[in-house]
Write a protein that holds these residues in place. Structure first.
Motif, PDB file in Angstrom:
ATOM      1  N   GLN A 147       0.823  -1.208   0.000  1.00 50.07           N
ATOM      2  CA  GLN A 147       0.000   0.000   0.000  1.00 50.07           C
ATOM      3  C   GLN A 147       0.859   1.260   0.000  1.00 50.07           C
ATOM      4  O   GLN A 147       0.681   2.160  -0.831  1.00 50.07           O
ATOM      5  N   PHE A 148       1.795   1.343   0.942  1.00 51.48           N
ATOM      6  CA  PHE A 148       2.609   2.557   1.026  1.00 51.48           C
ATOM      7  C   PHE A 148       3.672   2.590  -0.057  1.00 51.48           C
ATOM      8  O   PHE A 148       4.099   3.677  -0.476  1.00 51.48           O
ATOM      9  N   GLY A 149       4.106   1.416  -0.527  1.00 54.82           N
ATOM     10  CA  GLY A 149       5.006   1.395  -1.668  1.00 54.82           C
ATOM     11  C   GLY A 149       4.341   1.959  -2.909  1.00 54.82           C
ATOM     12  O   GLY A 149       4.985   2.636  -3.723  1.00 54.82           O
ATOM     13  N   THR A 150       3.048   1.674  -3.056  1.00 56.65           N
ATOM     14  CA  THR A 150       2.300   2.218  -4.191  1.00 56.65           C
ATOM     15  C   THR A 150       2.289   3.739  -4.163  1.00 56.65           C
ATOM     16  O   THR A 150       2.558   4.413  -5.163  1.00 56.65           O
ATOM     17  N   VAL A 151       1.982   4.298  -2.987  1.00 62.61           N
ATOM     18  CA  VAL A 151       1.951   5.763  -2.872  1.00 62.61           C
ATOM     19  C   VAL A 151       3.353   6.340  -3.032  1.00 62.61           C
ATOM     20  O   VAL A 151       3.552   7.367  -3.684  1.00 62.61           O
ATOM     21  N   GLY A 152       4.339   5.640  -2.434  1.00 61.68           N
ATOM     22  CA  GLY A 152       5.709   6.115  -2.531  1.00 61.68           C
ATOM     23  C   GLY A 152       6.254   6.101  -3.943  1.00 61.68           C
ATOM     24  O   GLY A 152       7.101   6.923  -4.303  1.00 61.68           O
ATOM     25  N   ALA A 153       5.777   5.159  -4.766  1.00 67.58           N
ATOM     26  CA  ALA A 153       6.235   5.103  -6.156  1.00 67.58           C
ATOM     27  C   ALA A 153       5.778   6.331  -6.939  1.00 67.58           C
ATOM     28  O   ALA A 153       6.467   6.793  -7.853  1.00 67.58           O
ATOM     29  N   VAL A 154       4.614   6.863  -6.584  1.00 67.53           N
ATOM     30  CA  VAL A 154       4.084   8.041  -7.264  1.00 67.53           C
ATOM     31  C   VAL A 154       4.633   9.334  -6.660  1.00 67.53           C
ATOM     32  O   VAL A 154       4.813  10.338  -7.358  1.00 67.53           O
ATOM     33  N   HIS A 155       4.912   9.307  -5.338  1.00 60.30           N
ATOM     34  CA  HIS A 155       5.391  10.497  -4.626  1.00 60.30           C
ATOM     35  C   HIS A 155       6.706  10.170  -3.917  1.00 60.30           C
ATOM     36  O   HIS A 155       6.775  10.157  -2.684  1.00 60.30           O
ATOM     37  N   PRO A 156       7.777   9.882  -4.655  1.00 57.15           N
ATOM     38  CA  PRO A 156       9.040   9.466  -4.023  1.00 57.15           C
ATOM     39  C   PRO A 156       9.615  10.547  -3.123  1.00 57.15           C
ATOM     40  O   PRO A 156       9.534  11.736  -3.431  1.00 57.15           O
ATOM     41  N   GLY A 157      10.173  10.099  -1.997  1.00 58.87           N
ATOM     42  CA  GLY A 157      10.823  11.019  -1.083  1.00 58.87           C
ATOM     43  C   GLY A 157       9.895  11.805  -0.199  1.00 58.87           C
ATOM     44  O   GLY A 157      10.349  12.669   0.559  1.00 58.87           O
ATOM     45  N   ARG A 158       8.580  11.493  -0.237  1.00 57.87           N
ATOM     46  CA  ARG A 158       7.624  12.265   0.557  1.00 57.87           C
ATOM     47  C   ARG A 158       6.765  11.407   1.475  1.00 57.87           C
ATOM     48  O   ARG A 158       5.992  11.961   2.273  1.00 57.87           O
ATOM     49  N   ILE A 159       6.887  10.083   1.412  1.00 61.86           N
ATOM     50  CA  ILE A 159       5.943   9.221   2.115  1.00 61.86           C
ATOM     51  C   ILE A 159       6.603   8.566   3.332  1.00 61.86           C
ATOM     52  O   ILE A 159       7.702   8.033   3.256  1.00 61.86           O
ATOM     53  N   ASP A 160       5.902   8.612   4.462  1.00 64.59           N
ATOM     54  CA  ASP A 160       6.330   7.988   5.708  1.00 64.59           C
ATOM     55  C   ASP A 160       5.444   6.794   6.021  1.00 64.59           C
ATOM     56  O   ASP A 160       4.217   6.857   5.863  1.00 64.59           O
ATOM     57  N   VAL A 161       6.063   5.722   6.496  1.00 62.43           N
ATOM     58  CA  VAL A 161       5.323   4.561   6.984  1.00 62.43           C
ATOM     59  C   VAL A 161       5.550   4.506   8.492  1.00 62.43           C
ATOM     60  O   VAL A 161       6.562   3.973   8.960  1.00 62.43           O
ATOM     61  N   GLY A 162       4.634   5.082   9.247  1.00 61.73           N
ATOM     62  CA  GLY A 162       4.702   5.027  10.701  1.00 61.73           C
ATOM     63  C   GLY A 162       4.001   3.764  11.181  1.00 61.73           C
ATOM     64  O   GLY A 162       2.822   3.568  10.918  1.00 61.73           O
ATOM     65  N   LEU A 163       4.735   2.900  11.886  1.00 62.19           N
ATOM     66  CA  LEU A 163       4.205   1.607  12.312  1.00 62.19           C
ATOM     67  C   LEU A 163       3.841   1.645  13.791  1.00 62.19           C
ATOM     68  O   LEU A 163       4.672   1.986  14.644  1.00 62.19           O
TER      69      LEU A 163
END
Length: 382
Positions: A94-110
């Motif tokens: 899920q977050f890889g998908t968003v990160g692929a479109v918006h590289p360098g801007r996405i955080d995965v807080g677990l």
């Protein structure tokens, strides 16, 4: 910027306005993220909550994608996505998908949601906890550490049946063995790193997580597993002063003690706080009046409800038990003028050694929430 003023970020729960819809709350979140970006905040995080009538941020990856698409520079992420509610593979995809479109801007807080423990308590008939609570020893007194209030732990325990329903909907039961949180975090890291393997040792490529330019962080509210795992794996750690203020110093200390160089060469600590800022202290106190009811609804098992008005909040009659159930949160909410709140945030940063502060604000009217963040950003000098 002074030595005690680290970067500021936002934590948002997408509150559903009274008389409004979930769509209203989500659109307000998108609008607030745009405000936060213009004001200079570093990150914009959304929190995972389920079955709460007053909170619309249940699907963090979807909301992160919407906010990232509506902004340009600010980092966007989850604060947090809860394990084991979502399988590690799904989190990475899920977050890889968003990160692929918006590289360098996405955080995965677990985050770590101990659903197994809650389901076990429900099975044992300890959901209400009233009888046990009556015989429990008195809590330790509040203390002040270099100007920072550390309240006693909250003792009120409400009806946990909503968590039982949530567990059933996810297919969990008290008979299930609790998952290994460290192993889950390692799985997620391996999916992003491209180092995952099948059972027979062959490489396992998880697209589009593999190589995604995302930042993985761990959130925790105590000195337990989350702080330990974040430290041992060399990940950033976000400690929660706004939900469990009594444990924030223990959590940060445990993380630093456990830290080993990994993704980071040195510990990185983020600390959250509940704030309400207005032009003067009196106006801010008025806007914050409904906060105690909000906390009580959550802690009594009703789930977060749409925020009442300040007038409704002042008219409510409270029992001593209800007041005691929320006192720690009310006393540690930073409420006031920009000068008042910046002083208290500086204290929080100094005492915890925070490298970044995450502020969360809820008010009855969206415009007042926007104004609070704008005033704080200007006073803080972000």
């Amino acid at each position: 910027m002074s030595a005690h003023r680290p970067p500021l970020s936002v934590l948002d729960l997408s509150p559903v306005p009274a008389g409004g819809t979930a769509g209203d709350g989500l659109r307000h979140s998108i609008d607030l993220a745009q405000v936060a970006e213009r004001a200079g905040y570093h990150r914009y995080w959304v929190a995972e909550h389920h079955l709460n009538p007053g909170v619309a941020s249940s699907s963090t990856p979807v909301l992160v994608a919407l906010i990232a698409a509506a902004t340009e520079r600010i980092r966007v992420g989850s604060g947090a996505v809860q394990l084991p509610n979502t399988a590690p593979l799904s989190v990475a995809e899920q977050f890889g998908t968003v990160g692929a479109v918006h590289p360098g801007r996405i955080d995965v807080g677990l985050g770590r949601f101990d659903l197994h423990k809650l389901l076990t308590l429900i099975r044992q008939g300890q959901a209400a906890g009233a009888a046990d609570g009556a015989q429990a020893p008195p809590p330790p007194p509040a203390r002040v550490v270099d100007g920072l209030l550390i309240p006693p732990p909250a003792r009120f325990v409400g009806d946990l049946s909503l968590f039982g329903t949530f567990g059933e909907l996810l297919g969990f039961s008290a008979d299930d063995l609790p998952p290994d949180y460290r192993a889950q975090v390692l799985d997620i890291l391996s999916y992003f790193d491209g180092t995952s393997r099948r059972a027979d040792g062959r490489p396992l490529e998880v697209t589009p997580a593999k190589g995604a330019d995302v930042e993985v962080l761990v959130l925790g509210a105590s000195a337990g597993a989350s702080a330990q795992v974040a430290g041992e794996l060399g990940l950033p750690f976000a400690a929660s002063y706004h939900t469990v203020p009594n444990a924030v110093l223990d959590a940060v200390e445990a993380y630093r003690a456990a830290f080993r160089p990994g993704r980071l060469a040195r510990p990185q600590v983020l600390v959250s706080a509940d704030v309400v800022v207005a032009d003067d202290d009196e106006r801010a106190q008025e806007l914050a009046a409904p906060y105690a009811q909000w906390v009580l609804d959550i802690r009594s098992g009703r789930g977060a409800q749409p925020y009442v008005t300040p007038e409704q909040a002042r008219a409510r009659e409270w029992t001593a038990q209800e007041r005691a159930a929320v006192q720690d949160r009310v006393d540690t909410q930073f409420v006031g003028s920009p000068a008042t709140v910046t002083e208290r945030l500086e204290t929080l940063a100094r005492v915890t050694g925070a490298d970044e502060l995450i502020v969360t604000t809820i008010t009855t009217e969206h415009a007042d929430r926007v104004r609070s963040y704008e005033l704080l950003a200007k006073a803080w000098g972000v």
